[in-house]
Design an enzyme around this catalytic site. Structure first.
Site, PDB file in Angstrom:
ATOM      1  N   LEU A 102       0.826  -1.198   0.000  1.00 17.63           N
ATOM      2  CA  LEU A 102       0.000   0.000   0.000  1.00 17.63           C
ATOM      3  C   LEU A 102       0.867   1.257   0.000  1.00 17.63           C
ATOM      4  O   LEU A 102       1.941   1.285   0.592  1.00 17.63           O
ATOM      5  CB  LEU A 102      -0.921   0.010   1.220  1.00 17.63           C
ATOM      6  CG  LEU A 102      -2.052  -1.031   1.237  1.00 17.63           C
ATOM      7  CD1 LEU A 102      -2.753  -1.021   2.595  1.00 17.63           C
ATOM      8  CD2 LEU A 102      -3.061  -0.760   0.125  1.00 17.63           C
ATOM      9  N   ALA A 117       3.191  13.846  -6.218  1.00 24.94           N
ATOM     10  CA  ALA A 117       2.286  13.100  -5.348  1.00 24.94           C
ATOM     11  C   ALA A 117       1.111  13.965  -4.893  1.00 24.94           C
ATOM     12  O   ALA A 117      -0.038  13.506  -4.860  1.00 24.94           O
ATOM     13  CB  ALA A 117       3.044  12.562  -4.137  1.00 24.94           C
ATOM     14  N   HIS A 137       9.810  38.311  12.530  1.00 28.58           N
ATOM     15  CA  HIS A 137      11.266  38.446  12.589  1.00 28.58           C
ATOM     16  C   HIS A 137      11.787  37.796  13.872  1.00 28.58           C
ATOM     17  O   HIS A 137      11.166  37.932  14.921  1.00 28.58           O
ATOM     18  CB  HIS A 137      11.648  39.932  12.594  1.00 28.58           C
ATOM     19  CG  HIS A 137      13.109  40.171  12.815  1.00 28.58           C
ATOM     20  ND1 HIS A 137      14.040  40.037  11.810  1.00 28.58           N
ATOM     21  CD2 HIS A 137      13.796  40.529  13.935  1.00 28.58           C
ATOM     22  CE1 HIS A 137      15.230  40.308  12.290  1.00 28.58           C
ATOM     23  NE2 HIS A 137      15.126  40.607  13.578  1.00 28.58           N
ATOM     24  N   ILE A 160      14.790  14.198  -9.377  1.00 27.80           N
ATOM     25  CA  ILE A 160      15.291  12.916  -8.872  1.00 27.80           C
ATOM     26  C   ILE A 160      16.813  12.846  -8.977  1.00 27.80           C
ATOM     27  O   ILE A 160      17.518  12.515  -8.008  1.00 27.80           O
ATOM     28  CB  ILE A 160      14.631  11.746  -9.617  1.00 27.80           C
ATOM     29  CG1 ILE A 160      13.137  11.661  -9.275  1.00 27.80           C
ATOM     30  CG2 ILE A 160      15.328  10.421  -9.275  1.00 27.80           C
ATOM     31  CD1 ILE A 160      12.370  10.632 -10.068  1.00 27.80           C
ATOM     32  N   ASP A 204       0.364   9.815 -11.903  1.00 21.87           N
ATOM     33  CA  ASP A 204       1.446   9.774 -12.874  1.00 21.87           C
ATOM     34  C   ASP A 204       1.104   9.016 -14.148  1.00 21.87           C
ATOM     35  O   ASP A 204       1.834   9.123 -15.141  1.00 21.87           O
ATOM     36  CB  ASP A 204       2.695   9.138 -12.250  1.00 21.87           C
ATOM     37  CG  ASP A 204       3.374  10.036 -11.236  1.00 21.87           C
ATOM     38  OD1 ASP A 204       2.921  11.197 -11.076  1.00 21.87           O
ATOM     39  OD2 ASP A 204       4.341   9.586 -10.600  1.00 21.87           O
ATOM     40  N   GLY A 227      20.612  12.922 -16.078  1.00 21.50           N
ATOM     41  CA  GLY A 227      19.366  13.622 -15.802  1.00 21.50           C
ATOM     42  C   GLY A 227      19.518  14.519 -14.596  1.00 21.50           C
ATOM     43  O   GLY A 227      19.963  14.073 -13.529  1.00 21.50           O
TER      44      GLY A 227
END
Length: 470
Positions: A39, A322, A448, A185, A313, A181
Site C-alpha cells: 500500500l 504526489a 522576525h 530525482i 502519474d 538527468g
C-alpha cells in the site's frame, strides 16, 4: 460476478488512489482498492518518503561538518549507509502501515491482486493469494502510477546501471556516481550521495540543470553544487554506457561538441518515467492513451470510457507530483458524487526539489511569463542578507524571486532556492491560489527573525525597486 456492487473501485493505492478511497468513504460511497504491491504506491515505498528519509541523513552529515562554526567540537564522524537505510525502511514501514490503518478506519476494502478493467463497471482481479475475483462498480478510478524510464540501449541491471528504486537498496556508498538527468530525482540523489562521500557528476541533455526551474535558480544551484564538489554538465548527449570493465564508462558529447568519457562505479538514470498502463485492460475498455502510453483525461479526470476516471502519474500532460495526484483523486471522487468541482489549475501547483540548497517554485518563471506576453517586474532578495539565515549558517547561497505582471501587479510566479524553501513554498501557493499582488505580499507583515522575511523583502523589491535590507 461479485455479490457486492461498489460505488467505486480503484486500481492502485498510491497517493492518488488511497486518498480518493478515503474521500469516497467520507462521502458515503462504498469503495474498494485493488493493489498488487504494498500500500502507498511509489511515493510511500520507493519515492518521496524513503528519499526524504535518506536526504535527512545527508542534511545531518552536512550540519555536523559545519559544527565547528557554532562552537561545537565533534570527534571522529563515520557514516554507515546501512544505518541510513534502516531508518528509511522504518519510516516506509510506518507510512504503509498508516495507509492500511486509514483503509480499515474508513471501511475501504483492500483487494490484493492485479486489477484489469474488464468492461463497463467491471474490474477483474488476479488475486495475490491465488484465484480470481470480479468486482462490480458504478465507477472505476485508475491510479496505476509510473516507473523509471531506462536509457535506450542500456537497461537497468540493478548493479551498476541503476534506477531511482535501485538506489534505495544500495549496500555501500559508491566511490563515484554519475546521474544522467538533472531533474528533481537526479539532483536529489546527487546531493544526497555527495554528502555520503561519493564523487558525483550530473549530466543533463537540456541547456541547464533543473531545467524546469527559473534560469536564475539553475545558475545558483550550479554555483552551490560546484562549492560542494559536485560536477555538473548541461547540454550533454549521452552516446552509450560500457559495463564491460571494472567501471562503467559513459561516452558523451559535451555542450561544445567534444566527445568525452567518464568512468564511474555507478550510473543513476533519471530521465523520467513510463506509465503503468499496460496489462490493465484500458484500451480494450475504450480508454484513450497518448503516443507515450499516458491516459488522456478531461478537467474532471474522466477518460474516454464512460465511468472510468484516471489520476496521478499515469495520466497525460500533468506534472509527476504526489500532491497533484491526491488533489486529482479528491476532485475525481467529488465529481462522481455529483458535487460542484472546479478543474485543477496545473500552473499553480508547487514543485519541490530536496537537494542542498533546497529548491521550490510555483507559477511561471520570468522567461515563461515573458513568453506568454506579460510585461513583467521582478523582485529578489538573497538569503545572504537574511538575519535568520546568518544565524543558522545557511546564508551562502539562495534567494527568493517574485515574478509579477507589471500592469496589474498580479503575482505570476515565486521561485526559491535556499534553506527550508520546500516549507516556505506554502506561502507562495496561498498567494497564487488567492491571486495575490506584489503589494498584498509586501503589506503582509512577516515575523522576525525568520527565513520567511525574505518573501516580504522580495515583494518590497518588486514594488519599490529595492528591498529594505540590501
Amino acid at each position: 460476478m461479485s455479490d457486492t456492487v461498489y460505488d467505486l473501485v480503484i486500481i492502485g493505492s498510491g497517493p492518488g488512489g488511497y486518498v480518493a478511497a478515503i474521500r469516497a468513504a467520507q462521502l458515503g460511497m462504498k469503495a474498494a482498492i485493488v493493489e498488487s504491491g504494498p500500500l502507498g504506491g511509489v511515493c510511500l515505498n520507493v519515492g518521496c518518503i524513503p528519499t526524504k528519509s535518506l536526504l535527512h541523513a545527508a542534511d545531518v552529515l552536512d550540519e555536523i561538518g559545519e559544527a565547528k562554526r557554532f562552537g561545537i567540537k565533534v570527534g571522529d564522524v563515520a557514516f554507515e549507509l546501512a544505518g541510513a537505510m534502516k531508518h528509511k525502511d522504518n519510516v516506509v514501514k510506518a507510512s504503509t502501515e498508516g495507509v492500511a490503518f486509514l483503509m480499515k478506519k474508513n471501511k475501504v476494502e483492500v483487494v490484493a491482486g492485479w486489477g484489469v478493467v474488464a468492461g463497463r463497471g467491471s474490474v477483474h482481479v488476479k488475486l495475490t493469494a491465488g484465484g480470481e475475483r470480479t468486482l462490480t462498480a458504478k465507477n472505476i478510478l485508475v491510479s496505476t502510477g509510473g516507473r523509471p524510464r531506462p536509457l535506450p540501449g542500456a537497461p537497468f541491471d540493478g548493479q551498476r546501471i541503476l534506477s531511482s528504486t535501485d538506489m534505495l537498496t544500495l549496500k555501500e556508498t559508491p566511490g563515484s556516481l554519475l546521474s544522467i538527468g538533472a531533474g528533481a530525482i537526479g539532483i536529489e540523489f546527487a546531493s544526497m550521495f555527495r554528502a555520503f562521500g561519493s564523487e558525483v557528476t550530473v549530466v543533463e541533455a537540456l541547456p541547464r540543470i533543473v531545467p524546469n526551474e527559473d534560469e536564475e535558480v539553475s545558475a545558483e544551484l550550479e554555483k552551490a553544487f560546484k562549492r560542494r564538489g559536485i560536477k555538473t554538465m548541461a547540454g550533454v548527449k549521452v552516446e552509450g554506457l560500457d559495463t564491460g570493465g571494472e567501471k562503467v564508462v559513459v561516452s558523451l558529447v559535451d555542450s561544445a561538441g567534444k566527445p568525452q568519457q567518464i568512468a564511474v562505479d555507478k550510473v543513476l538514470v533519471s530521465i523520467g518515467i513510463l506509465p503503468n498502463t499496460q496489462g490493465v485492460g484500458l484500451e480494450d475498455a475504450g480508454v484513450t492513451l497518448n503516443s507515450r502510453g499516458f491516459i488522456e483525461t478531461d478537467g474532471f479526470l474522466r477518460t474516454s470510457a464512460e465511468g472510468v476516471y484516471a489520476v496521478g502519474d499515469c495520466t497525460a500532460n500533468t506534472p509527476w507530483l504526489a500532491h497533484k495526484a491526491s488533489a486529482e483523486g479528491i476532485l475525481a471522487v467529488e465529481h462522481m458524487a455529483g458535487q460542484s468541482v472546479t478543474p485543477i489549475d496545473y500552473g499553480k501547483i508547487a514543485g519541490c526539489t530536496y537537494c542542498s540548497p533546497e529548491i521550490a517554485s510555483i507559477g511561471m518563471s520570468e522567461a515563461k511569463a515573458k513568453e506568454k506576453g506579460y510585461e513583467v517586474k521582478v523582485g529578489k532578495f538573497p538569503f545572504s542578507a537574511n538575519g535568520k539565515a546568518r544565524a543558522i549558517g545557511q546564508n551562502r547561497f539562495g534567494f527568493i524571486k517574485i515574478v509579477a505582471d507589471k500592469e496589474y501587479d498580479e503575482v505570476l510566479g515565486i521561485h526559491m532556492i535556499g534553506p527550508n524553501a520546500t516549507e516556505m513554498i506554502g506561502e507562495a501557493a496561498i498567494a497564487l491560489s488567492h491571486e495575490a499582488t506584489g503589494a498584498s505580499i509586501m503589506h503582509t507583515i512577516h515575523a522576525h527573525p525568520t527565513l520567511h522575511e525574505a518573501v516580504g523583502e522580495a515583494a518590497h523589491a518588486l514594488e519599490h525597486g529595492a528591498a529594505i535590507h540590501i
